[in-house]
Design an enzyme around this catalytic site. Structure first.
Site, PDB file in Angstrom:
ATOM      1  N   LYS A  11       0.840  -1.206   0.000  1.00  0.00           N
ATOM      2  CA  LYS A  11       0.000   0.000   0.000  1.00  0.00           C
ATOM      3  C   LYS A  11       0.875   1.255   0.000  1.00  0.00           C
ATOM      4  O   LYS A  11       0.678   2.153  -0.817  1.00  0.00           O
ATOM      5  CB  LYS A  11      -0.926   0.020   1.241  1.00  0.00           C
ATOM      6  CG  LYS A  11      -1.836  -1.191   1.347  1.00  0.00           C
ATOM      7  CD  LYS A  11      -2.762  -1.085   2.552  1.00  0.00           C
ATOM      8  CE  LYS A  11      -2.045  -1.178   3.889  1.00  0.00           C
ATOM      9  NZ  LYS A  11      -1.516  -2.514   4.219  1.00  0.00           N
ATOM     10  N   ARG A  83      -9.166   0.789   8.788  1.00  0.00           N
ATOM     11  CA  ARG A  83      -8.757  -0.596   9.024  1.00  0.00           C
ATOM     12  C   ARG A  83      -9.813  -1.371   9.803  1.00  0.00           C
ATOM     13  O   ARG A  83      -9.631  -2.552  10.074  1.00  0.00           O
ATOM     14  CB  ARG A  83      -7.459  -0.607   9.820  1.00  0.00           C
ATOM     15  CG  ARG A  83      -6.207  -0.878   8.990  1.00  0.00           C
ATOM     16  CD  ARG A  83      -5.027  -0.755   9.918  1.00  0.00           C
ATOM     17  NE  ARG A  83      -3.845  -1.420   9.493  1.00  0.00           N
ATOM     18  CZ  ARG A  83      -2.860  -0.856   8.822  1.00  0.00           C
ATOM     19  NH1 ARG A  83      -2.968   0.378   8.387  1.00  0.00           N
ATOM     20  NH2 ARG A  83      -1.754  -1.529   8.561  1.00  0.00           N
ATOM     21  N   ARG A 122      12.134  -6.447   5.038  1.00  0.00           N
ATOM     22  CA  ARG A 122      12.208  -5.001   5.259  1.00  0.00           C
ATOM     23  C   ARG A 122      12.914  -4.674   6.574  1.00  0.00           C
ATOM     24  O   ARG A 122      13.714  -3.746   6.639  1.00  0.00           O
ATOM     25  CB  ARG A 122      10.788  -4.426   5.261  1.00  0.00           C
ATOM     26  CG  ARG A 122      10.754  -2.948   5.520  1.00  0.00           C
ATOM     27  CD  ARG A 122       9.389  -2.374   5.270  1.00  0.00           C
ATOM     28  NE  ARG A 122       8.408  -2.886   6.216  1.00  0.00           N
ATOM     29  CZ  ARG A 122       7.136  -2.502   6.234  1.00  0.00           C
ATOM     30  NH1 ARG A 122       6.710  -1.648   5.333  1.00  0.00           N
ATOM     31  NH2 ARG A 122       6.303  -2.986   7.123  1.00  0.00           N
ATOM     32  N   ARG A 124      11.683  -3.475   9.587  1.00  0.00           N
ATOM     33  CA  ARG A 124      11.246  -2.398  10.475  1.00  0.00           C
ATOM     34  C   ARG A 124      11.070  -3.000  11.865  1.00  0.00           C
ATOM     35  O   ARG A 124      10.917  -4.212  11.983  1.00  0.00           O
ATOM     36  CB  ARG A 124       9.908  -1.877   9.935  1.00  0.00           C
ATOM     37  CG  ARG A 124       9.652  -0.422  10.205  1.00  0.00           C
ATOM     38  CD  ARG A 124       8.486   0.071   9.386  1.00  0.00           C
ATOM     39  NE  ARG A 124       7.225  -0.541   9.791  1.00  0.00           N
ATOM     40  CZ  ARG A 124       6.092  -0.456   9.095  1.00  0.00           C
ATOM     41  NH1 ARG A 124       6.080   0.199   7.958  1.00  0.00           N
ATOM     42  NH2 ARG A 124       4.998  -1.028   9.531  1.00  0.00           N
ATOM     43  N   ARG A 135      -0.255  -9.208  13.145  1.00  0.00           N
ATOM     44  CA  ARG A 135      -0.849  -8.204  12.242  1.00  0.00           C
ATOM     45  C   ARG A 135      -1.730  -8.872  11.186  1.00  0.00           C
ATOM     46  O   ARG A 135      -2.766  -8.333  10.794  1.00  0.00           O
ATOM     47  CB  ARG A 135       0.261  -7.368  11.595  1.00  0.00           C
ATOM     48  CG  ARG A 135       0.795  -6.312  12.564  1.00  0.00           C
ATOM     49  CD  ARG A 135       2.201  -5.882  12.253  1.00  0.00           C
ATOM     50  NE  ARG A 135       2.362  -5.226  10.981  1.00  0.00           N
ATOM     51  CZ  ARG A 135       3.540  -5.052  10.376  1.00  0.00           C
ATOM     52  NH1 ARG A 135       4.646  -5.501  10.940  1.00  0.00           N
ATOM     53  NH2 ARG A 135       3.603  -4.442   9.233  1.00  0.00           N
TER      54      ARG A 135
HETATM   55  P1  B4P Z   1       4.641  -1.504   2.149  1.00  0.00           P
HETATM   56  O1  B4P Z   1       4.242  -0.802   0.906  1.00  0.00           O
HETATM   57  O2  B4P Z   1       5.423  -0.696   3.139  1.00  0.00           O
HETATM   58  O3  B4P Z   1       3.454  -2.187   2.926  1.00  0.00           O
HETATM   59  P2  B4P Z   1       2.174  -1.574   3.634  1.00  0.00           P
HETATM   60  O4  B4P Z   1       1.064  -2.429   3.134  1.00  0.00           O
HETATM   61  O5  B4P Z   1       2.048  -0.103   3.375  1.00  0.00           O
HETATM   62  O6  B4P Z   1       2.568  -1.690   5.196  1.00  0.00           O
HETATM   63  P3  B4P Z   1       1.926  -2.058   6.628  1.00  0.00           P
HETATM   64  O7  B4P Z   1       0.492  -2.451   6.496  1.00  0.00           O
HETATM   65  O8  B4P Z   1       2.859  -3.035   7.237  1.00  0.00           O
HETATM   66  O9  B4P Z   1       2.084  -0.821   7.554  1.00  0.00           O
HETATM   67  P4  B4P Z   1       1.299   0.429   8.140  1.00  0.00           P
HETATM   68  O10 B4P Z   1       2.351   1.453   8.165  1.00  0.00           O
HETATM   69  O11 B4P Z   1       0.039   0.761   7.429  1.00  0.00           O
HETATM   70  O12 B4P Z   1       5.467  -2.762   1.677  1.00  0.00           O
HETATM   71  C1  B4P Z   1       6.093  -3.666   2.560  1.00  0.00           C
HETATM   72  C2  B4P Z   1       7.434  -4.167   2.003  1.00  0.00           C
HETATM   73  O13 B4P Z   1       7.237  -4.849   0.774  1.00  0.00           O
HETATM   74  C3  B4P Z   1       8.431  -3.058   1.706  1.00  0.00           C
HETATM   75  O14 B4P Z   1       9.707  -3.476   2.091  1.00  0.00           O
HETATM   76  C4  B4P Z   1       8.334  -2.870   0.192  1.00  0.00           C
HETATM   77  O15 B4P Z   1       9.563  -2.413  -0.374  1.00  0.00           O
HETATM   78  C5  B4P Z   1       8.033  -4.271  -0.266  1.00  0.00           C
HETATM   79  N1  B4P Z   1       7.180  -4.305  -1.476  1.00  0.00           N
HETATM   80  C6  B4P Z   1       6.114  -3.509  -1.733  1.00  0.00           C
HETATM   81  N2  B4P Z   1       5.570  -3.830  -2.922  1.00  0.00           N
HETATM   82  C7  B4P Z   1       6.309  -4.884  -3.418  1.00  0.00           C
HETATM   83  C8  B4P Z   1       6.231  -5.692  -4.605  1.00  0.00           C
HETATM   84  N3  B4P Z   1       5.276  -5.488  -5.553  1.00  0.00           N
HETATM   85  N4  B4P Z   1       7.138  -6.682  -4.768  1.00  0.00           N
HETATM   86  C9  B4P Z   1       8.084  -6.898  -3.836  1.00  0.00           C
HETATM   87  N5  B4P Z   1       8.230  -6.176  -2.698  1.00  0.00           N
HETATM   88  C10 B4P Z   1       7.337  -5.189  -2.475  1.00  0.00           C
HETATM   89  O16 B4P Z   1       0.857   0.001   9.654  1.00  0.00           O
HETATM   90  C11 B4P Z   1       1.768  -0.232  10.724  1.00  0.00           C
HETATM   91  C12 B4P Z   1       1.051  -0.272  12.098  1.00  0.00           C
HETATM   92  O17 B4P Z   1       0.454   1.032  12.408  1.00  0.00           O
HETATM   93  C13 B4P Z   1      -0.132  -1.241  12.253  1.00  0.00           C
HETATM   94  O18 B4P Z   1       0.294  -2.557  12.595  1.00  0.00           O
HETATM   95  C14 B4P Z   1      -0.981  -0.567  13.384  1.00  0.00           C
HETATM   96  O19 B4P Z   1      -0.474  -0.863  14.664  1.00  0.00           O
HETATM   97  C15 B4P Z   1      -0.804   0.915  13.122  1.00  0.00           C
HETATM   98  N6  B4P Z   1      -1.890   1.495  12.296  1.00  0.00           N
HETATM   99  C16 B4P Z   1      -1.740   2.057  11.050  1.00  0.00           C
HETATM  100  N7  B4P Z   1      -2.926   2.480  10.567  1.00  0.00           N
HETATM  101  C17 B4P Z   1      -3.860   2.171  11.508  1.00  0.00           C
HETATM  102  C18 B4P Z   1      -5.285   2.332  11.584  1.00  0.00           C
HETATM  103  N8  B4P Z   1      -5.986   2.887  10.574  1.00  0.00           N
HETATM  104  N9  B4P Z   1      -5.931   1.880  12.694  1.00  0.00           N
HETATM  105  C19 B4P Z   1      -5.262   1.343  13.706  1.00  0.00           C
HETATM  106  N10 B4P Z   1      -3.923   1.148  13.709  1.00  0.00           N
HETATM  107  C20 B4P Z   1      -3.215   1.562  12.616  1.00  0.00           C
END
Ligand code: B4P
Length: 180
Positions: A11, A83, A122, A124, A135
């Site tokens: 995302k 979410r 990644r 983190r 998660r």
């Molecule tokens: P990302 O692009 O970073 O993944 P994400 O889906 O955005 O991340 P996530 O859901 O973990 O985190 P968020 O910050 O929202 O990609 C992940 C990895 O994959 C990267 O290393 C990237 O380079 C790689 N990648 C991407 N696309 C690729 C592809 N096509 N091929 C290969 N590799 C690829 O949430 C973090 C925390 O914040 C949650 O656990 C929660 O505690 C809190 N939070 C956030 N929003 C919330 C909400 N609305 N309500 C409650 N808690 C919330």
């Protein structure tokens, strides 16, 4: 526009590309919450344990954050919000009051093995195997019901999120064709 999908679905990665191309404000609740944790603000201290444990930050906290950050005019891209059904309802109400609406919800479908592998690569601080499993469980229980929620509103477009960054980006473009 909303980006929906399991953790590690890409995302954040696609949001960067989309917000530039469509000139949309990019709002990532994950990034905002992590910045607050790093800066040790009141919000950061409040949410740290949820992020570290891989559980969701309480709805009222995240909804208040969105209320503050949502631009008052122009298009926006929500990455990682809503979410839960409660968050989606609060967002709908907030936008209704302003005579605005969500046009599209892009749902990334990716299998759990792929997202686990990506997140482990990644590194983190909330990307440990134990936290990633939590998660994913939270995603299934709390977030997945949003797929049907937005499907019923006719706003959902599902894309295969398991390809390369470029392939996923092309799939999103195809899914957005015909969008006003
Ligand atoms: P990302 O692009 O970073 O993944 P994400 O889906 O955005 O991340 P996530 O859901 O973990 O985190 P968020 O910050 O929202 O990609 C992940 C990895 O994959 C990267 O290393 C990237 O380079 C790689 N990648 C991407 N696309 C690729 C592809 N096509 N091929 C290969 N590799 C690829 O949430 C973090 C925390 O914040 C949650 O656990 C929660 O505690 C809190 N939070 C956030 N929003 C919330 C909400 N609305 N309500 C409650 N808690 C919330």
């Amino acid at each position: 526009m909303i980006l929906l999908g399991p953790p590690g679905a890409g995302k954040g990665t696609q949001a960067e590309l989309l917000s530039r191309r469509w000139k949309l404000a990019h709002i990532s609740t994950g990034d905002l919450l992590r910045k607050a944790v790093q800066a040790k603000t009141k919000l950061g201290l409040q949410v740290k344990r949820f992020i570290d444990g891989g559980t969701l930050v309480p709805d009222d906290v995240v909804v208040a954050l969105i209320r503050e950050k949502l631009p008052r005019s122009g298009g926006f891209l929500l990455d990682g919000f809503p979410r839960t059904i409660e968050q989606a309802q609060a967002l709908g109400k907030m936008l209704d009051e302003e005579g605005r609406r969500i046009d599209r919800v892009i749902n990334f479908s990716v299998d759990e093995g792929t997202v686990t592998q990506r997140l482990m690569g990644r590194g983190r601080s909330d990307d440990t195997l134990e936290t990633v499993r939590m998660r994913l469980e939270v995603y299934r229980k709390e977030t997945e019901p949003l797929i049907v929620y937005y499907q019923k509103q006719g706003k959902l477009r599902s894309v295969d999120g398991s390809g390369t960054v470029e392939a996923v980006s092309r799939a999103i473009d195809a899914g957005l064709e015909g969008t006003p």
